[in-house]
Design a protein around this motif. Structure first.
Motif, PDB file in Angstrom:
ATOM      1  N   LYS A  10     -14.495   6.548   3.872  1.00 12.81           N
ATOM      2  CA  LYS A  10     -15.212   7.157   4.675  1.00 12.81           C
ATOM      3  C   LYS A  10     -14.767   8.704   5.180  1.00 12.81           C
ATOM      4  CE  LYS A  10     -17.556   3.070   7.135  1.00 12.81           C
ATOM      5  NZ  LYS A  10     -18.079   2.605   8.371  1.00 12.81           N
ATOM      6  N   ALA A  11     -13.440   8.507   5.277  1.00  7.73           N
ATOM      7  CA  ALA A  11     -12.948   9.822   5.578  1.00  7.73           C
ATOM      8  C   ALA A  11     -13.073  10.891   4.649  1.00  7.73           C
ATOM      9  CB  ALA A  11     -11.485   9.676   5.845  1.00  7.73           C
ATOM     10  N   LEU A  12     -12.765  10.547   3.264  1.00 11.99           N
ATOM     11  CA  LEU A  12     -13.386  11.284   2.139  1.00 11.99           C
ATOM     12  C   LEU A  12     -14.857  11.836   2.203  1.00 11.99           C
ATOM     13  CD1 LEU A  12     -11.261   9.802  -0.656  1.00 11.99           C
ATOM     14  CD2 LEU A  12     -10.917  11.971   0.232  1.00 11.99           C
ATOM     15  N   LYS A  13     -15.529  10.824   2.601  1.00 12.80           N
ATOM     16  CA  LYS A  13     -17.133  11.137   2.559  1.00 12.80           C
ATOM     17  C   LYS A  13     -17.335  12.181   3.689  1.00 12.80           C
ATOM     18  CE  LYS A  13     -19.320   7.480   0.199  1.00 12.80           C
ATOM     19  NZ  LYS A  13     -20.946   7.349  -0.215  1.00 12.80           N
ATOM     20  N   ASP A  42     -18.249  10.806  -9.076  1.00 15.03           N
ATOM     21  CA  ASP A  42     -17.997  10.047  -7.906  1.00 15.03           C
ATOM     22  C   ASP A  42     -17.310   8.602  -8.297  1.00 15.03           C
ATOM     23  OD1 ASP A  42     -19.437  11.904  -6.175  1.00 15.03           O
ATOM     24  OD2 ASP A  42     -21.094  10.712  -6.597  1.00 15.03           O
ATOM     25  N   VAL A  43     -17.881   8.190  -9.304  1.00 13.50           N
ATOM     26  CA  VAL A  43     -17.439   6.743  -9.859  1.00 13.50           C
ATOM     27  C   VAL A  43     -15.979   7.000 -10.418  1.00 13.50           C
ATOM     28  CG1 VAL A  43     -17.946   4.966 -11.256  1.00 13.50           C
ATOM     29  CG2 VAL A  43     -19.929   5.843 -10.096  1.00 13.50           C
ATOM     30  N   LEU A  44     -15.863   7.925 -11.291  1.00 15.25           N
ATOM     31  CA  LEU A  44     -14.691   8.155 -11.893  1.00 15.25           C
ATOM     32  C   LEU A  44     -13.273   8.270 -10.892  1.00 15.25           C
ATOM     33  CD1 LEU A  44     -12.675   8.529 -14.269  1.00 15.25           C
ATOM     34  CD2 LEU A  44     -13.580  10.783 -14.433  1.00 15.25           C
ATOM     35  N   ALA A  45     -13.701   9.221  -9.785  1.00 14.80           N
ATOM     36  CA  ALA A  45     -12.844   9.605  -8.777  1.00 14.80           C
ATOM     37  C   ALA A  45     -12.529   8.258  -7.970  1.00 14.80           C
ATOM     38  CB  ALA A  45     -13.329  10.577  -7.972  1.00 14.80           C
ATOM     39  N   ALA A  46     -13.503   7.418  -7.859  1.00 12.27           N
ATOM     40  CA  ALA A  46     -13.258   6.391  -6.992  1.00 12.27           C
ATOM     41  C   ALA A  46     -12.421   5.303  -7.689  1.00 12.27           C
ATOM     42  CB  ALA A  46     -14.738   5.537  -6.709  1.00 12.27           C
ATOM     43  N   THR A  47     -12.774   5.275  -9.039  1.00 10.23           N
ATOM     44  CA  THR A  47     -11.787   4.327 -10.043  1.00 10.23           C
ATOM     45  C   THR A  47     -10.293   4.828  -9.755  1.00 10.23           C
ATOM     46  OG1 THR A  47     -13.597   3.838 -11.435  1.00 10.23           O
ATOM     47  CG2 THR A  47     -11.478   3.751 -12.316  1.00 10.23           C
ATOM     48  N   VAL A  48     -10.126   6.161  -9.846  1.00  7.11           N
ATOM     49  CA  VAL A  48      -8.861   6.458  -9.632  1.00  7.11           C
ATOM     50  C   VAL A  48      -8.049   6.286  -8.447  1.00  7.11           C
ATOM     51  CG1 VAL A  48      -7.263   8.767  -9.848  1.00  7.11           C
ATOM     52  CG2 VAL A  48      -8.972   8.330 -11.613  1.00  7.11           C
ATOM     53  N   ILE A  49      -9.115   6.440  -7.345  1.00  6.29           N
ATOM     54  CA  ILE A  49      -8.251   6.308  -5.870  1.00  6.29           C
ATOM     55  C   ILE A  49      -8.179   4.707  -5.646  1.00  6.29           C
ATOM     56  CG2 ILE A  49      -8.999   6.481  -3.358  1.00  6.29           C
ATOM     57  CD1 ILE A  49     -10.566   8.987  -4.179  1.00  6.29           C
ATOM     58  N   GLY A  50      -9.198   3.986  -6.108  1.00  3.73           N
ATOM     59  CA  GLY A  50      -9.084   2.522  -5.989  1.00  3.73           C
ATOM     60  C   GLY A  50      -7.861   1.846  -6.795  1.00  3.73           C
ATOM     61  N   SER A  51      -7.658   2.451  -8.070  1.00  3.37           N
ATOM     62  CA  SER A  51      -6.628   2.120  -8.756  1.00  3.37           C
ATOM     63  C   SER A  51      -5.062   2.487  -8.142  1.00  3.37           C
ATOM     64  CB  SER A  51      -6.402   2.719 -10.101  1.00  3.37           C
ATOM     65  OG  SER A  51      -7.755   2.150 -10.751  1.00  3.37           O
ATOM     66  N   ALA A  52      -5.040   3.692  -7.545  1.00  2.05           N
ATOM     67  CA  ALA A  52      -3.892   4.035  -6.980  1.00  2.05           C
ATOM     68  C   ALA A  52      -3.450   3.335  -5.673  1.00  2.05           C
ATOM     69  CB  ALA A  52      -4.186   5.590  -6.672  1.00  2.05           C
ATOM     70  N   LEU A  53      -4.751   3.016  -4.786  1.00  3.99           N
ATOM     71  CA  LEU A  53      -4.662   2.360  -3.799  1.00  3.99           C
ATOM     72  C   LEU A  53      -4.033   0.801  -3.917  1.00  3.99           C
ATOM     73  CD1 LEU A  53      -4.887   1.792  -0.554  1.00  3.99           C
ATOM     74  CD2 LEU A  53      -7.294   1.336  -0.963  1.00  3.99           C
ATOM     75  N   PHE A  78     -19.757  11.281  -2.617  1.00  9.36           N
ATOM     76  CA  PHE A  78     -18.281  11.138  -3.017  1.00  9.36           C
ATOM     77  C   PHE A  78     -17.273  10.694  -1.964  1.00  9.36           C
ATOM     78  CE2 PHE A  78     -14.146  12.961  -3.742  1.00  9.36           C
ATOM     79  CZ  PHE A  78     -13.911  12.771  -4.968  1.00  9.36           C
ATOM     80  N   PRO A  79     -16.548   9.803  -2.485  1.00  7.22           N
ATOM     81  CA  PRO A  79     -16.550   8.854  -3.552  1.00  7.22           C
ATOM     82  C   PRO A  79     -17.266   7.626  -3.719  1.00  7.22           C
ATOM     83  CG  PRO A  79     -14.698   8.482  -2.212  1.00  7.22           C
ATOM     84  CD  PRO A  79     -15.224   9.285  -1.387  1.00  7.22           C
ATOM     85  N   SER A  80     -17.590   7.210  -4.457  1.00  7.69           N
ATOM     86  CA  SER A  80     -18.487   5.601  -4.590  1.00  7.69           C
ATOM     87  C   SER A  80     -17.457   4.638  -3.925  1.00  7.69           C
ATOM     88  CB  SER A  80     -18.631   5.265  -5.896  1.00  7.69           C
ATOM     89  OG  SER A  80     -19.260   3.891  -5.802  1.00  7.69           O
ATOM     90  N   GLY A  81     -17.973   4.340  -2.689  1.00  3.26           N
ATOM     91  CA  GLY A  81     -17.241   3.238  -1.951  1.00  3.26           C
ATOM     92  C   GLY A  81     -17.418   1.894  -2.640  1.00  3.26           C
ATOM     93  N   HIS A  82     -18.611   1.581  -3.190  1.00  4.79           N
ATOM     94  CA  HIS A  82     -18.664   0.265  -3.997  1.00  4.79           C
ATOM     95  C   HIS A  82     -17.646   0.412  -5.113  1.00  4.79           C
ATOM     96  CE1 HIS A  82     -22.578  -0.159  -1.867  1.00  4.79           C
ATOM     97  NE2 HIS A  82     -22.644  -1.279  -2.392  1.00  4.79           N
ATOM     98  N   THR A  83     -17.583   1.426  -5.713  1.00  2.00           N
ATOM     99  CA  THR A  83     -16.635   1.330  -7.026  1.00  2.00           C
ATOM    100  C   THR A  83     -15.251   1.268  -6.525  1.00  2.00           C
ATOM    101  OG1 THR A  83     -18.255   2.871  -8.243  1.00  2.00           O
ATOM    102  CG2 THR A  83     -15.953   2.800  -9.064  1.00  2.00           C
ATOM    103  N   LEU A  84     -14.666   2.020  -5.373  1.00  2.00           N
ATOM    104  CA  LEU A  84     -13.500   2.192  -5.055  1.00  2.00           C
ATOM    105  C   LEU A  84     -12.895   0.738  -4.537  1.00  2.00           C
ATOM    106  CD1 LEU A  84     -12.126   4.778  -2.438  1.00  2.00           C
ATOM    107  CD2 LEU A  84     -11.322   2.460  -2.395  1.00  2.00           C
ATOM    108  N   HIS A  85     -13.972  -0.140  -3.902  1.00  3.26           N
ATOM    109  CA  HIS A  85     -13.368  -1.309  -3.260  1.00  3.26           C
ATOM    110  C   HIS A  85     -13.593  -2.415  -4.761  1.00  3.26           C
ATOM    111  CE1 HIS A  85     -14.573   0.047   0.500  1.00  3.26           C
ATOM    112  NE2 HIS A  85     -13.735  -0.918   1.068  1.00  3.26           N
ATOM    113  N   ALA A  86     -14.240  -2.355  -5.706  1.00  2.00           N
ATOM    114  CA  ALA A  86     -14.447  -3.153  -6.861  1.00  2.00           C
ATOM    115  C   ALA A  86     -13.133  -2.817  -7.515  1.00  2.00           C
ATOM    116  CB  ALA A  86     -15.768  -2.818  -7.491  1.00  2.00           C
ATOM    117  N   VAL A  87     -12.853  -1.724  -7.772  1.00  2.00           N
ATOM    118  CA  VAL A  87     -11.480  -1.561  -8.385  1.00  2.00           C
ATOM    119  C   VAL A  87     -10.230  -2.019  -7.737  1.00  2.00           C
ATOM    120  CG1 VAL A  87     -10.058   0.294  -9.376  1.00  2.00           C
ATOM    121  CG2 VAL A  87     -12.719   0.195 -10.060  1.00  2.00           C
TER     122      VAL A  87
END
Length: 173
Positions: free
Chosen positions: A70-73, A147-158, A100-109
């Motif tokens: 939410k902060a990134l958006k 958006d999806v690629l960035a969310a994948t990286v962010i979700g993985s790192a988190l 940006f970023p995809s919250g669905h993807t960030l959470h799923a990853v």
């Protein structure tokens, strides 16, 4: 036309087929949280206190992921693809205004990585589901591939940080 828009437009055309659109709309809806809540409940039912610990870990990671995305958006304020290019159609209504970023993807990853640290046996279910959630966001015209690629990286790192911080949990099993 930039590569991101071009890939988005090509993927979005898949939504013209009703079966494809319906499949990705269902996956996207499940990715809103339903799938993850059911998974958390199932882990508790199936594995008692260990399932509760894993579910608490998932929930904690989810709260941080929600706050972060939410902060990134708010910070990036990137318009959604359908709002920037009339050729791209939103096949379902977005949950918020920005892309940006995809919250669905960030959470799923993030949820997939954390869940697999606790229950690697779930990989054949969770990895394809997370991939379908990510793809759904582009096919449905709600996100650019970046958006999806960035969310994948962010979700993985988190998720990696979350696993590192929780004693007794490891990506190595």
């Amino acid at each position: 036309m930039g590569r991101d828009t071009g890939w988005c437009l090509r993927a979005n055309r898949w939504g013209e087929w009703s079966g494809v659109r319906r499949f990705f709309a269902i996956v996207s809806r499940l990715g809103d949280g339903v799938f993850w809540y059911v998974l958390m409940a199932a882990l508790i039912v199936a594995d008692g206190l260990d399932g509760l610990a894993a579910s608490a870990h998932l929930a904690g990671t989810g709260v941080i992921a929600l706050t972060l995305y939410k902060a990134l958006k708010r910070w990036t304020r990137r318009p959604r693809p359908f709002a920037s290019d009339v050729r791209i159609r939103a096949w379902i209504a977005p949950l918020d205004e920005f892309s940006f970023p995809s919250g669905h993807t960030l959470h799923a990853v993030a949820f997939t990585v954390v869940a697999l640290a606790h229950y690697p046996v779930l990989a054949p279910l969770l990895i394809p589901f997370a991939a379908c959630v990510a793809a759904s966001r582009v096919v449905l015209g709600l996100h650019y591939p970046s958006d999806v690629l960035a969310a994948t990286v962010i979700g993985s790192a988190l998720a990696g940080l979350s696993i590192w911080l929780v004693p007794g949990v490891s990506l190595l099993g």
